[in-house]
Design a protein around this motif. Structure first.
Motif, PDB file in Angstrom:
ATOM      1  N   GLY A  76     -85.516  37.252 -11.067  1.00 45.95           N
ATOM      2  CA  GLY A  76     -84.311  38.018 -10.558  1.00 45.95           C
ATOM      3  C   GLY A  76     -83.279  37.079  -9.763  1.00 45.95           C
ATOM      4  O   GLY A  76     -82.688  37.502  -8.871  1.00 45.95           O
ATOM      5  N   TRP A  79     -80.488  32.540 -12.472  1.00 46.47           N
ATOM      6  CA  TRP A  79     -79.656  32.289 -13.087  1.00 46.47           C
ATOM      7  C   TRP A  79     -78.864  31.511 -14.624  1.00 46.47           C
ATOM      8  O   TRP A  79     -78.870  30.309 -14.486  1.00 46.47           O
ATOM      9  CB  TRP A  79     -78.322  32.114 -12.168  1.00 46.47           C
ATOM     10  CG  TRP A  79     -78.236  33.476 -11.095  1.00 46.47           C
ATOM     11  CD1 TRP A  79     -79.421  33.348 -10.580  1.00 46.47           C
ATOM     12  CD2 TRP A  79     -77.053  33.988 -10.896  1.00 46.47           C
ATOM     13  NE1 TRP A  79     -79.253  34.664  -9.798  1.00 46.47           N
ATOM     14  CE2 TRP A  79     -78.056  34.860  -9.591  1.00 46.47           C
ATOM     15  CE3 TRP A  79     -75.801  34.643 -11.058  1.00 46.47           C
ATOM     16  CZ2 TRP A  79     -77.639  36.377  -9.203  1.00 46.47           C
ATOM     17  CZ3 TRP A  79     -75.751  35.617 -10.654  1.00 46.47           C
ATOM     18  CH2 TRP A  79     -75.890  36.524  -9.592  1.00 46.47           C
ATOM     19  N   ASP A  82     -71.630  30.791 -16.665  1.00 48.24           N
ATOM     20  CA  ASP A  82     -71.545  31.882 -17.107  1.00 48.24           C
ATOM     21  C   ASP A  82     -70.363  31.207 -18.272  1.00 48.24           C
ATOM     22  O   ASP A  82     -68.855  31.339 -18.006  1.00 48.24           O
ATOM     23  CB  ASP A  82     -70.367  33.217 -16.392  1.00 48.24           C
ATOM     24  CG  ASP A  82     -70.511  33.881 -16.679  1.00 48.24           C
ATOM     25  OD1 ASP A  82     -70.087  34.342 -18.650  1.00 48.24           O
ATOM     26  OD2 ASP A  82     -69.184  35.432 -16.104  1.00 48.24           O
ATOM     27  N   ILE A 119     -83.895  37.784 -20.627  1.00 43.16           N
ATOM     28  CA  ILE A 119     -83.344  40.156 -19.952  1.00 43.16           C
ATOM     29  C   ILE A 119     -84.768  40.348 -19.676  1.00 43.16           C
ATOM     30  O   ILE A 119     -84.663  40.166 -18.502  1.00 43.16           O
ATOM     31  CB  ILE A 119     -82.825  40.251 -21.075  1.00 43.16           C
ATOM     32  CG1 ILE A 119     -80.711  39.735 -21.372  1.00 43.16           C
ATOM     33  CG2 ILE A 119     -82.577  41.863 -20.186  1.00 43.16           C
ATOM     34  CD1 ILE A 119     -80.708  40.504 -22.129  1.00 43.16           C
ATOM     35  N   ASN A 123     -85.143  38.378 -16.091  1.00 46.64           N
ATOM     36  CA  ASN A 123     -83.598  39.960 -15.635  1.00 46.64           C
ATOM     37  C   ASN A 123     -82.455  38.902 -15.129  1.00 46.64           C
ATOM     38  O   ASN A 123     -81.872  38.369 -14.126  1.00 46.64           O
ATOM     39  CB  ASN A 123     -84.298  40.469 -14.349  1.00 46.64           C
ATOM     40  CG  ASN A 123     -82.936  41.620 -14.028  1.00 46.64           C
ATOM     41  OD1 ASN A 123     -82.198  41.441 -14.943  1.00 46.64           O
ATOM     42  ND2 ASN A 123     -82.541  41.593 -13.122  1.00 46.64           N
ATOM     43  N   LYS A 125     -79.578  36.446 -14.793  1.00 50.79           N
ATOM     44  CA  LYS A 125     -77.822  37.433 -14.621  1.00 50.79           C
ATOM     45  C   LYS A 125     -77.185  35.352 -15.193  1.00 50.79           C
ATOM     46  O   LYS A 125     -77.469  34.806 -16.031  1.00 50.79           O
ATOM     47  CB  LYS A 125     -78.245  37.381 -13.277  1.00 50.79           C
ATOM     48  CG  LYS A 125     -78.402  38.346 -12.474  1.00 50.79           C
ATOM     49  CD  LYS A 125     -78.973  38.640 -10.768  1.00 50.79           C
ATOM     50  CE  LYS A 125     -79.368  40.130 -10.225  1.00 50.79           C
ATOM     51  NZ  LYS A 125     -80.866  39.594 -10.372  1.00 50.79           N
ATOM     52  N   SER A 127     -73.016  33.821 -13.711  1.00 49.53           N
ATOM     53  CA  SER A 127     -72.289  32.879 -12.715  1.00 49.53           C
ATOM     54  C   SER A 127     -71.890  31.688 -12.719  1.00 49.53           C
ATOM     55  O   SER A 127     -72.449  30.841 -13.710  1.00 49.53           O
ATOM     56  CB  SER A 127     -72.741  33.283 -11.292  1.00 49.53           C
ATOM     57  OG  SER A 127     -73.369  31.891 -11.201  1.00 49.53           O
ATOM     58  N   LYS A 133     -74.624  29.646  -4.828  1.00 49.64           N
ATOM     59  CA  LYS A 133     -75.425  30.888  -5.168  1.00 49.64           C
ATOM     60  C   LYS A 133     -77.045  29.894  -5.059  1.00 49.64           C
ATOM     61  O   LYS A 133     -78.008  30.967  -4.349  1.00 49.64           O
ATOM     62  CB  LYS A 133     -75.721  31.162  -7.021  1.00 49.64           C
ATOM     63  CG  LYS A 133     -75.023  32.049  -7.650  1.00 49.64           C
ATOM     64  CD  LYS A 133     -73.996  33.073  -6.614  1.00 49.64           C
ATOM     65  CE  LYS A 133     -72.930  34.000  -7.632  1.00 49.64           C
ATOM     66  NZ  LYS A 133     -73.287  35.620  -6.709  1.00 49.64           N
ATOM     67  N   SER A 138     -79.559  33.115  -3.256  1.00 54.27           N
ATOM     68  CA  SER A 138     -79.544  34.240  -4.279  1.00 54.27           C
ATOM     69  C   SER A 138     -80.139  34.196  -5.390  1.00 54.27           C
ATOM     70  O   SER A 138     -80.791  34.670  -6.565  1.00 54.27           O
ATOM     71  CB  SER A 138     -78.332  35.082  -4.091  1.00 54.27           C
ATOM     72  OG  SER A 138     -77.193  33.860  -4.609  1.00 54.27           O
ATOM     73  N   HIS A 142     -80.736  28.280 -11.630  1.00 55.49           N
ATOM     74  CA  HIS A 142     -79.862  28.240 -12.139  1.00 55.49           C
ATOM     75  C   HIS A 142     -78.653  26.369 -12.489  1.00 55.49           C
ATOM     76  O   HIS A 142     -79.225  25.628 -12.256  1.00 55.49           O
ATOM     77  CB  HIS A 142     -78.336  28.561 -10.696  1.00 55.49           C
ATOM     78  CG  HIS A 142     -77.307  29.368 -11.331  1.00 55.49           C
ATOM     79  ND1 HIS A 142     -76.454  28.883 -12.477  1.00 55.49           N
ATOM     80  CD2 HIS A 142     -76.533  29.991 -10.356  1.00 55.49           C
ATOM     81  CE1 HIS A 142     -75.249  29.523 -11.838  1.00 55.49           C
ATOM     82  NE2 HIS A 142     -75.600  30.230 -11.163  1.00 55.49           N
ATOM     83  N   LYS A 273     -74.171  39.056 -23.385  1.00 57.21           N
ATOM     84  CA  LYS A 273     -73.412  39.867 -21.935  1.00 57.21           C
ATOM     85  C   LYS A 273     -73.490  40.974 -21.686  1.00 57.21           C
ATOM     86  O   LYS A 273     -73.762  41.346 -20.064  1.00 57.21           O
ATOM     87  CB  LYS A 273     -72.104  38.947 -22.098  1.00 57.21           C
ATOM     88  CG  LYS A 273     -71.849  37.350 -21.466  1.00 57.21           C
ATOM     89  CD  LYS A 273     -71.727  37.375 -20.183  1.00 57.21           C
ATOM     90  CE  LYS A 273     -71.336  37.291 -19.603  1.00 57.21           C
ATOM     91  NZ  LYS A 273     -69.833  37.152 -19.675  1.00 57.21           N
ATOM     92  N   ILE A 276     -76.658  42.513 -19.883  1.00 61.63           N
ATOM     93  CA  ILE A 276     -77.321  41.944 -18.796  1.00 61.63           C
ATOM     94  C   ILE A 276     -77.041  42.847 -17.606  1.00 61.63           C
ATOM     95  O   ILE A 276     -75.661  43.097 -17.882  1.00 61.63           O
ATOM     96  CB  ILE A 276     -77.317  40.625 -18.472  1.00 61.63           C
ATOM     97  CG1 ILE A 276     -75.648  39.944 -18.700  1.00 61.63           C
ATOM     98  CG2 ILE A 276     -77.872  40.182 -19.443  1.00 61.63           C
ATOM     99  CD1 ILE A 276     -75.128  38.881 -18.116  1.00 61.63           C
TER     100      ILE A 276
END
Length: 276
Positions: A76, A79, A82, A119, A123, A125, A127, A133, A138, A142, A273, A276
């Motif tokens: 969670g 990251w 992106d 995933i 989980n 993510k 960005s 971040k 959060s 990353h 993509k 997710i």
């Protein structure tokens, strides 16, 4: 692409005396020999940003540093960038594949499989806000660009020191590396003024000032790593975010793909993509 599409005009080197301030290797790069159309703006590496106060293990504590992306302890809070080249490239490197321009279907399928596995594992993510971040918490892990990590301390909550931020990039420089460039558009209304702005940014004072503002390092010979630390442009704990000229000898650049290869990469990224 822009040169072939006649969207860039050849540069007038007479207006760019400060190009001599740039690393010699980037004054005559393989992709634009003689700097006919472009000059370097900033340089960066792509590694792993993390919160030292939030993760149980730093990337270098794993047998394979890229395994941190699969550690359920960071579920969670993990990251990726992106970016359809950067994120799959990390998965290739995790599996020992250093050709970040591969068009082998089996390589791209492996990268996609790894991405999809993240995933359920964490989980994951995505960005391009690695620079905010991590400071805001959060993200605990990353995938990050080096310049974003240099800028990240400015986004930390008041009273929180830069020591909570970490950045891993291979010590031998064998990781993703790249550069952003400046040029003059073919239809520029003020081409001489455009040249003068570029030349200004290649001066030592303006380059250093711009670096202090954006966090992304210009490849100027005067900005040696020790100076950047001594003058507190970069915290001592983030020296791994400093890019050196030699890193371009050891690093891996993401280059142009064929149309068929580009489609393979894009399709793999789109499938990830969508999940997710």
């Amino acid at each position: 692409r822009m040169v072939l599409a006649q969207q860039l005009q050849p540069l007038n080197r007479d207006y760019l005396p400060n190009l001599q301030n740039v690393w010699p290797s980037l004054q005559d790069p393989f992709y634009d020999q003689g700097s006919q159309y472009t000059v370097p703006y900033t340089i960066y590496t792509t590694g792993i940003g993390y919160r030292t106060d939030k993760v149980a293990k730093a990337p270098e504590a794993y047998a394979n540093p890229y395994d941190i992306f699969f550690d359920g302890a960071n579920k969670g809070k993990t990251w990726l960038l992106d970016d359809g080249r950067e994120a799959p490239s990390a998965m290739l490197l995790r599996n020992g594949i250093t050709d970040l321009n591969t068009e082998k279907p089996e390589d791209i399928a492996l990268a996609k499989k790894e991405l999809l596995a993240m995933i359920d594992a964490v989980n994951v993510k995505v960005s391009t806000e690695d620079y905010t971040k991590l400071p805001e918490g959060s993200a605990h892990v990353h995938q990050a660009w080096s310049g974003s990590m240099v800028a990240a301390p400015y986004y930390l909550p008041k009273g929180t020191g830069a020591e909570v931020l970490g950045y891993w990039f291979p010590e031998d420089g064998a990781g993703p590396i790249g550069s952003d460039m400046m040029g003059v558009l073919e239809g520029a209304k003020n081409p001489v003024l455009a040249h003068l702005l570029i030349d200004h940014l290649l001066s030592e004072d303006a380059g250093l000032s711009n670096f202090a503002f954006v966090g992304y390092q210009p490849p100027l010979t005067a900005l040696d790593p020790q100076r950047l630390v001594d003058e507190e442009y970069i915290p001592a704990n983030l020296t791994s975010a400093i890019v050196r000229e030699s890193d371009f000898d050891n690093g891996f650049q993401e280059l142009e793909l064929s149309p068929a290869g580009q489609k393979l990469w894009q399709n793999a990224w789109a499938e990830f993509k969508a999940g997710i």
